[in-house]
Motif scaffolding. Structure first.
Motif, PDB file in Angstrom:
ATOM      1  N   ALA A 266      36.746  57.285  38.557  1.00 24.18           N
ATOM      2  CA  ALA A 266      37.592  56.577  39.444  1.00 24.18           C
ATOM      3  C   ALA A 266      36.903  55.736  40.128  1.00 24.18           C
ATOM      4  N   VAL A 267      35.669  56.072  40.694  1.00 20.70           N
ATOM      5  CA  VAL A 267      34.870  54.926  41.522  1.00 20.70           C
ATOM      6  C   VAL A 267      34.579  53.789  40.353  1.00 20.70           C
ATOM      7  N   GLY A 268      34.291  53.910  39.223  1.00 22.20           N
ATOM      8  CA  GLY A 268      34.114  52.639  38.242  1.00 22.20           C
ATOM      9  C   GLY A 268      35.529  51.834  38.245  1.00 22.20           C
ATOM     10  N   ILE A 269      36.710  52.573  38.130  1.00 21.06           N
ATOM     11  CA  ILE A 269      37.921  51.824  38.083  1.00 21.06           C
ATOM     12  C   ILE A 269      38.096  50.925  39.505  1.00 21.06           C
ATOM     13  N   ILE A 270      37.920  51.499  40.418  1.00 18.67           N
ATOM     14  CA  ILE A 270      38.240  50.962  41.780  1.00 18.67           C
ATOM     15  C   ILE A 270      37.419  49.813  42.035  1.00 18.67           C
ATOM     16  N   ILE A 271      35.988  49.882  41.779  1.00 21.06           N
ATOM     17  CA  ILE A 271      35.093  48.905  41.606  1.00 21.06           C
ATOM     18  C   ILE A 271      35.295  47.728  40.728  1.00 21.06           C
ATOM     19  N   GLY A 272      35.626  48.197  39.373  1.00 19.81           N
ATOM     20  CA  GLY A 272      36.305  47.187  38.557  1.00 19.81           C
ATOM     21  C   GLY A 272      37.492  46.282  38.860  1.00 19.81           C
ATOM     22  N   ALA A 273      38.511  47.059  39.617  1.00 10.75           N
ATOM     23  CA  ALA A 273      39.575  45.888  40.314  1.00 10.75           C
ATOM     24  C   ALA A 273      39.255  45.311  41.218  1.00 10.75           C
ATOM     25  N   ALA A 274      38.242  45.669  42.060  1.00 10.45           N
ATOM     26  CA  ALA A 274      37.716  44.603  42.910  1.00 10.45           C
ATOM     27  C   ALA A 274      37.190  43.650  42.355  1.00 10.45           C
ATOM     28  N   PHE A 275      35.993  43.937  41.427  1.00 10.04           N
ATOM     29  CA  PHE A 275      35.248  42.843  40.722  1.00 10.04           C
ATOM     30  C   PHE A 275      36.226  41.951  39.904  1.00 10.04           C
ATOM     31  N   THR A 276      37.286  42.352  39.402  1.00  5.29           N
ATOM     32  CA  THR A 276      38.139  41.469  38.818  1.00  5.29           C
ATOM     33  C   THR A 276      38.549  40.175  39.788  1.00  5.29           C
ATOM     34  N   GLY A 277      39.149  40.745  40.992  1.00  4.06           N
ATOM     35  CA  GLY A 277      39.509  39.711  41.944  1.00  4.06           C
ATOM     36  C   GLY A 277      38.336  38.539  42.158  1.00  4.06           C
ATOM     37  N   VAL A 278      37.120  39.117  42.370  1.00  4.20           N
ATOM     38  CA  VAL A 278      36.147  38.356  42.769  1.00  4.20           C
ATOM     39  C   VAL A 278      35.933  37.396  41.277  1.00  4.20           C
TER      40      VAL A 278
ATOM     41  N   PHE B   1      45.408  31.071  28.576  1.00  2.00           N
ATOM     42  CA  PHE B   1      44.665  31.968  27.589  1.00  2.00           C
ATOM     43  C   PHE B   1      43.117  31.568  27.599  1.00  2.00           C
ATOM     44  N   LEU B   2      43.047  30.309  27.557  1.00  2.00           N
ATOM     45  CA  LEU B   2      41.490  29.607  27.743  1.00  2.00           C
ATOM     46  C   LEU B   2      41.025  30.363  29.036  1.00  2.00           C
ATOM     47  N   ASN B   3      41.834  30.369  30.355  1.00  2.00           N
ATOM     48  CA  ASN B   3      41.290  31.051  31.349  1.00  2.00           C
ATOM     49  C   ASN B   3      40.753  32.513  31.277  1.00  2.00           C
ATOM     50  N   ALA B   4      41.618  33.189  30.626  1.00  2.00           N
ATOM     51  CA  ALA B   4      41.432  34.499  30.450  1.00  2.00           C
ATOM     52  C   ALA B   4      40.130  34.787  29.556  1.00  2.00           C
ATOM     53  N   VAL B   5      40.055  34.056  28.555  1.00  2.00           N
ATOM     54  CA  VAL B   5      38.773  34.070  27.722  1.00  2.00           C
ATOM     55  C   VAL B   5      37.569  33.720  28.467  1.00  2.00           C
ATOM     56  N   LEU B   6      37.639  32.639  29.480  1.00  2.00           N
ATOM     57  CA  LEU B   6      36.517  32.350  30.321  1.00  2.00           C
ATOM     58  C   LEU B   6      36.252  33.531  31.323  1.00  2.00           C
ATOM     59  N   ASN B   7      37.414  33.982  31.663  1.00  2.00           N
ATOM     60  CA  ASN B   7      37.179  35.245  32.632  1.00  2.00           C
ATOM     61  C   ASN B   7      36.394  36.552  31.963  1.00  2.00           C
ATOM     62  N   PHE B   8      36.996  36.798  30.834  1.00  2.00           N
ATOM     63  CA  PHE B   8      36.281  37.793  29.973  1.00  2.00           C
ATOM     64  C   PHE B   8      34.760  37.670  29.862  1.00  2.00           C
ATOM     65  N   PHE B   9      34.345  36.288  29.483  1.00  2.00           N
ATOM     66  CA  PHE B   9      33.131  35.990  29.021  1.00  2.00           C
ATOM     67  C   PHE B   9      32.273  36.126  30.532  1.00  2.00           C
TER      68      PHE B   9
END
Length: 136
Positions: free
Chosen positions: A18-30, A83-91
């Motif tokens: 649960a902590v990992g998911i919450i931190i991951g969601a916040a990290f995604t915004g950053v 899609f290119l932005n999403a790939v860049l986000n992933f990397f």
């Protein structure tokens, strides 16, 4: 059933998840902000004003100046720029997670682990046999 649920929730792995998911969601915004606000503009500038998020193919046959104009007109579009932005986000996320895991692993390696109890006992037996007087 309530007792089983309480036992399930109170286990350490569930709380860590649960902590990992919450931190991951916040990290995604950053990371999204990093890509959209920091990395994409210089890449666009280096490529002569290229803005990935506004690149699309109109399937309706019309010519539109922007993705927003095409969507406002109700045109079907393939939004390959997004899609290119999403790939860049992933990397970027992958690189950041790699750096974090690498540091955590380095921290764990620096702390020596005690040998297993079995090895300690075997070493003690070996030492006792060496110290015992020899009979010949």
């Amino acid at each position: 059933m309530l007792e089983e649920f309480k036992a399930f929730i109170s286990r350490g792995n569930v709380v860590e998840l649960a902590v990992g998911i919450i931190i991951g969601a916040a990290f995604t915004g950053v990371v999204n902000s990093l890509v959209q606000d920091v990395l994409t503009p210089p890449i666009g500038w280096l490529t002569g004003g290229l803005d990935f998020s506004n690149h699309f193919i109109s399937l309706s046959g019309g010519r539109y100046d922007s993705l927003a104009a095409a969507q406002a007109a109700g045109a079907a579009t393939i939004n390959y720029g997004k899609f290119l932005n999403a790939v860049l986000n992933f990397f970027i996320v992958s690189l950041a997670l790699f750096a974090i895991v690498k540091q955590v692993n380095r921290f764990h390696r620096s702390q020596p682990k005690p040998p297993p109890r079995q090895e300690v006992l075997l070493a003690e037996i070996r030492d006792a046999l060496r110290a015992a007087p020899r009979r010949e």
